[in-house]
Scaffold this motif. Sequence first.
Motif, PDB file in Angstrom:
ATOM      1  N   ASP A 139       0.843  -1.198   0.000  1.00 35.39           N
ATOM      2  CA  ASP A 139       0.000   0.000   0.000  1.00 35.39           C
ATOM      3  C   ASP A 139       0.879   1.249   0.000  1.00 35.39           C
ATOM      4  O   ASP A 139       0.631   2.196  -0.749  1.00 35.39           O
ATOM      5  CB  ASP A 139      -0.917   0.001   1.242  1.00 35.39           C
ATOM      6  N   VAL A 143       1.368   4.306  -2.872  1.00 34.46           N
ATOM      7  CA  VAL A 143       1.342   5.738  -2.597  1.00 34.46           C
ATOM      8  C   VAL A 143       2.647   6.379  -3.083  1.00 34.46           C
ATOM      9  O   VAL A 143       2.643   7.438  -3.713  1.00 34.46           O
ATOM     10  CB  VAL A 143       1.135   5.995  -1.086  1.00 34.46           C
ATOM     11  N   VAL A 160      -1.144  13.681   0.483  1.00 35.97           N
ATOM     12  CA  VAL A 160      -1.718  12.343   0.387  1.00 35.97           C
ATOM     13  C   VAL A 160      -2.598  12.102   1.597  1.00 35.97           C
ATOM     14  O   VAL A 160      -2.107  12.084   2.730  1.00 35.97           O
ATOM     15  CB  VAL A 160      -0.632  11.250   0.308  1.00 35.97           C
ATOM     16  N   ARG A 161      -3.878  11.973   1.387  1.00 31.51           N
ATOM     17  CA  ARG A 161      -4.807  11.652   2.476  1.00 31.51           C
ATOM     18  C   ARG A 161      -4.841  10.134   2.623  1.00 31.51           C
ATOM     19  O   ARG A 161      -4.975   9.430   1.623  1.00 31.51           O
ATOM     20  CB  ARG A 161      -6.218  12.144   2.154  1.00 31.51           C
ATOM     21  N   ILE A 162      -4.692   9.639   3.839  1.00 30.56           N
ATOM     22  CA  ILE A 162      -4.809   8.191   4.019  1.00 30.56           C
ATOM     23  C   ILE A 162      -5.792   7.862   5.134  1.00 30.56           C
ATOM     24  O   ILE A 162      -5.986   8.626   6.075  1.00 30.56           O
ATOM     25  CB  ILE A 162      -3.452   7.494   4.294  1.00 30.56           C
ATOM     26  N   LEU A 251      -2.109   1.780   9.634  1.00 35.63           N
ATOM     27  CA  LEU A 251      -1.746   3.135   9.188  1.00 35.63           C
ATOM     28  C   LEU A 251      -0.412   3.571   9.778  1.00 35.63           C
ATOM     29  O   LEU A 251       0.380   4.247   9.123  1.00 35.63           O
ATOM     30  CB  LEU A 251      -2.834   4.145   9.536  1.00 35.63           C
ATOM     31  N   LEU A 268       1.808  13.893   4.200  1.00 34.53           N
ATOM     32  CA  LEU A 268       0.841  12.856   4.564  1.00 34.53           C
ATOM     33  C   LEU A 268      -0.184  13.408   5.539  1.00 34.53           C
ATOM     34  O   LEU A 268       0.160  14.161   6.448  1.00 34.53           O
ATOM     35  CB  LEU A 268       1.567  11.666   5.183  1.00 34.53           C
ATOM     36  N   PRO A 284      -6.298  -0.205   3.909  1.00 35.07           N
ATOM     37  CA  PRO A 284      -5.881   1.182   3.698  1.00 35.07           C
ATOM     38  C   PRO A 284      -6.518   1.767   2.430  1.00 35.07           C
ATOM     39  O   PRO A 284      -6.666   1.058   1.428  1.00 35.07           O
ATOM     40  CB  PRO A 284      -4.355   1.078   3.513  1.00 35.07           C
ATOM     41  N   TYR A 286      -6.418   5.587   0.088  1.00 34.37           N
ATOM     42  CA  TYR A 286      -5.573   6.769  -0.053  1.00 34.37           C
ATOM     43  C   TYR A 286      -5.979   7.605  -1.249  1.00 34.37           C
ATOM     44  O   TYR A 286      -6.586   7.105  -2.187  1.00 34.37           O
ATOM     45  CB  TYR A 286      -4.091   6.382  -0.171  1.00 34.37           C
ATOM     46  N   GLU A 287      -5.618   8.873  -1.187  1.00 35.02           N
ATOM     47  CA  GLU A 287      -6.038   9.815  -2.208  1.00 35.02           C
ATOM     48  C   GLU A 287      -5.021  10.952  -2.256  1.00 35.02           C
ATOM     49  O   GLU A 287      -4.618  11.463  -1.219  1.00 35.02           O
ATOM     50  CB  GLU A 287      -7.414  10.355  -1.809  1.00 35.02           C
TER      51      GLU A 287
END
Lengths: 443, 443
Positions: A139, A143, A160-162, A251, A268, A284, A286-287
């Motif tokens: 994961d 990213v 990066v939103r997680i 996470l 992050l 997880p 993510y975006e």
Amino acid sequence: MTVQARVFKGTRDILPEELLSRNRLLRTLEGVFEQFGFGPLETPAMEHLDILLGKYGEEGEKLIYKMAYKGGEVLALRYDLTVPLSRVVAMNPELPLPFKRYQVQPVWRADRAQPAQGRFREFIQCDVDTVGTSSVAADAENVAVVHDGILALGIDKFVVRINNRKILAGIREWAGVDPALEAELFRIVDKLDKVGLDGVKEELAKSGLPEEPVAKVLDVMQTKGAPREVLVAARAQLASSERAIEGIEELREMLDYATALGISEERLKVDLYLTRGLDYYTGPIYEVVLADDRIERFGSLAGGGRYDDLIAFYGGASVPATGVSIGLSRVQTALLKLDLLKRRRTSSEALVLRFSDTPLDQCLLIATELRAGGIPCESYYDTDRLKKQFQLAERKGIPVAVLAGQSELEAGTVNLKHLARGEQVTVPRAEMVAKVRAWIDGA
Amino acid sequence: MTVQARVFKGTRDILPEELLSRNRLLRTLEGVFEQFGFGPLETPAMEHLDILLGKYGEEGEKLIYKMAYKGGEVLALRYDLTVPLSRVVAMNPELPLPFKRYQVQPVWRADRAQPAQGRFREFIQCDVDTVGTSSVAADAENVAVVHDGILALGIDKFVVRINNRKILAGIREWAGVDPALEAELFRIVDKLDKVGLDGVKEELAKSGLPEEPVAKVLDVMQTKGAPREVLVAARAQLASSERAIEGIEELREMLDYATALGISEERLKVDLYLTRGLDYYTGPIYEVVLADDRIERFGSLAGGGRYDDLIAFYGGASVPATGVSIGLSRVQTALLKLDLLKRRRTSSEALVLRFSDTPLDQCLLIATELRAGGIPCESYYDTDRLKKQFQLAERKGIPVAVLAGQSELEAGTVNLKHLARGEQVTVPRAEMVAKVRAWIDGA
């Protein structure tokens, strides 16, 4: 008889001007993917309908272009690249796992096209997936590959939103919301970016979801701070939920791995209200979102997550997987808005013009010399007025014109004109390539 | 519920091992196309059926995948890239001409697939066309771009056969064959490569075509010699046919231009029996064939010609055009047979293994250092037995393994193993990249 030329509504031609920059962008991304050991994959446009319907069901059926074929087979055009990947893995049990692949191919959706908003019925998807490992490192690598790719394109203001599906499920559980309402709850929460907190609260109130548990959910989801602070706070609040703790632990691991992969922790953001839909993600999620003051509310450049149960659907065996999809047209739009996309109407750096007394083969020879010197160029074939020839160079966006009449050919020289500057020089033929190169390089 | 994973017969998945080399080949060709000022174009997979049928008529209808859509529209998947190009030119009258484009996209044919012979229902076409000029220089450039492209791929034993539809029509006229029989005559002559001269004579006898004129046709078509000799001989024989002389003159020009474009005349062959089908070609036609003793009867790597009447069909205005199509899978097969295709199962040059006492983030950090040094690599995530980890590197075809246990991490060193040689060294961490690079480069 003639036929009226037109395209199917919601599809479009992509002309060289746009593709020259898009392909350069894709080659950069593919280079980064290959640095991480991801290999390219291509699958057929047409799949058996039952393969495609498996995942989306009736909702998906409306989105799919279907074709009847001989013998009752029903074919359809793929509408994403995840289903084909799952099928490939199921059909190739000998593939060494983890299987790391990227795939850049068109998909087709039979929904309402909005060409003005850049929504087309045929568009390129750009997916990167790792299949066959449960490790959170995969994961984190997904990213990292997107992070490095976007940086390589010149965009450096992004975040990066997680989050983790296990944390979301844990929060729901901990707050005491009925599991049957989970999908509805997070569907509404997912709109936070679009409608703001008040909008979400309003919609939640209307939805008939129980008030008190929902307030608890919203409260914990809004925990803010540095990534590890958010995790510590969430761990304290959600201590009673095993699932939440499992997700938090994943996470924390992911943060360690992301750091080792060269991602600054400032980029992050642990966002407990990131949901990314809830269809098949299991771990997880993510975006990547633009965080540039010059562009507001731009939305995500890339997004994905872990989907450990999808491939079993096609193969029987359970194969964990995680993937990320880059929004190619969004990235292109962002680059354009940030003035980072070099638009070139043509690859040609020079147009060899033709005096009426110059034999065409002599013009072609000059072009051949330029190419041998690494300068992409093209030749004017006809003996039109020079003004018309210069116009072609301008319309095509070719920066340099090269001219040689009979006297230049005999003297072994050539005339060069820098079109933007209107500057003109005569140089010995042997110096032609060096001079054109110097002009192109900005000297 | 699970769904049985399978692909539609006649289509296939292309796995990374094949795509890594195919894409490298395509990038090389595209680089050459852009050197000549050709720009990329992409068109939608789906076109309105009447657009596609325009060119092939009923014969084509059988070849096309059709889809019914709302409101009675009938869509179909494109079966070539020439019709879409013609449509694009008709729809974009503002395009500066000549419009030089290349297009690398899949096409679909609903005919019998022969996967064993490499004939699939979905395959990539790779076309280069120049639209909007009657100059034979454009025909010569199309030959040159394919010539340079094939050379750039490492194939140097090939010949370019050239002919002209006007010469063929002139020969027919001169020999006194009924114009209505022209298509049939050249359809049979076209088989010369496959069935030999005797086979052609036999089939012509059976066809009921008039004996004496046909003998004259065969006689002149077999004129042999250096390109310019063939033209001189043909000019003498066909002096009475204006069309033939026009075609001969175009070929003479084409030879001059091809020479100026850097093509050795030894590679050029004027072949008066080259016909390339007769559907829409109107002027020069050309074909690149392998001429390597190691491979017999391989057929053509590329072919094309001038089609001056096709675009008017979509737009009304007459727009001359010439194009060439590269047989991508044939080129790939040739490269394979000539042992020129570098097969790589993965882009990764190194696999970072993991001792049970090595934290995974430390392994990822090593991989990040390798990548920063320009070495594509991947990491082993789990703490499996080393034997199993080495097996993964071997199965994936990764040449170098990198190991660091707790003691190496503390000492600032790393162990490297060259898998093919079984050679193993311990180097300071700072020298890791240089050593791996040296190994990859063959030192």
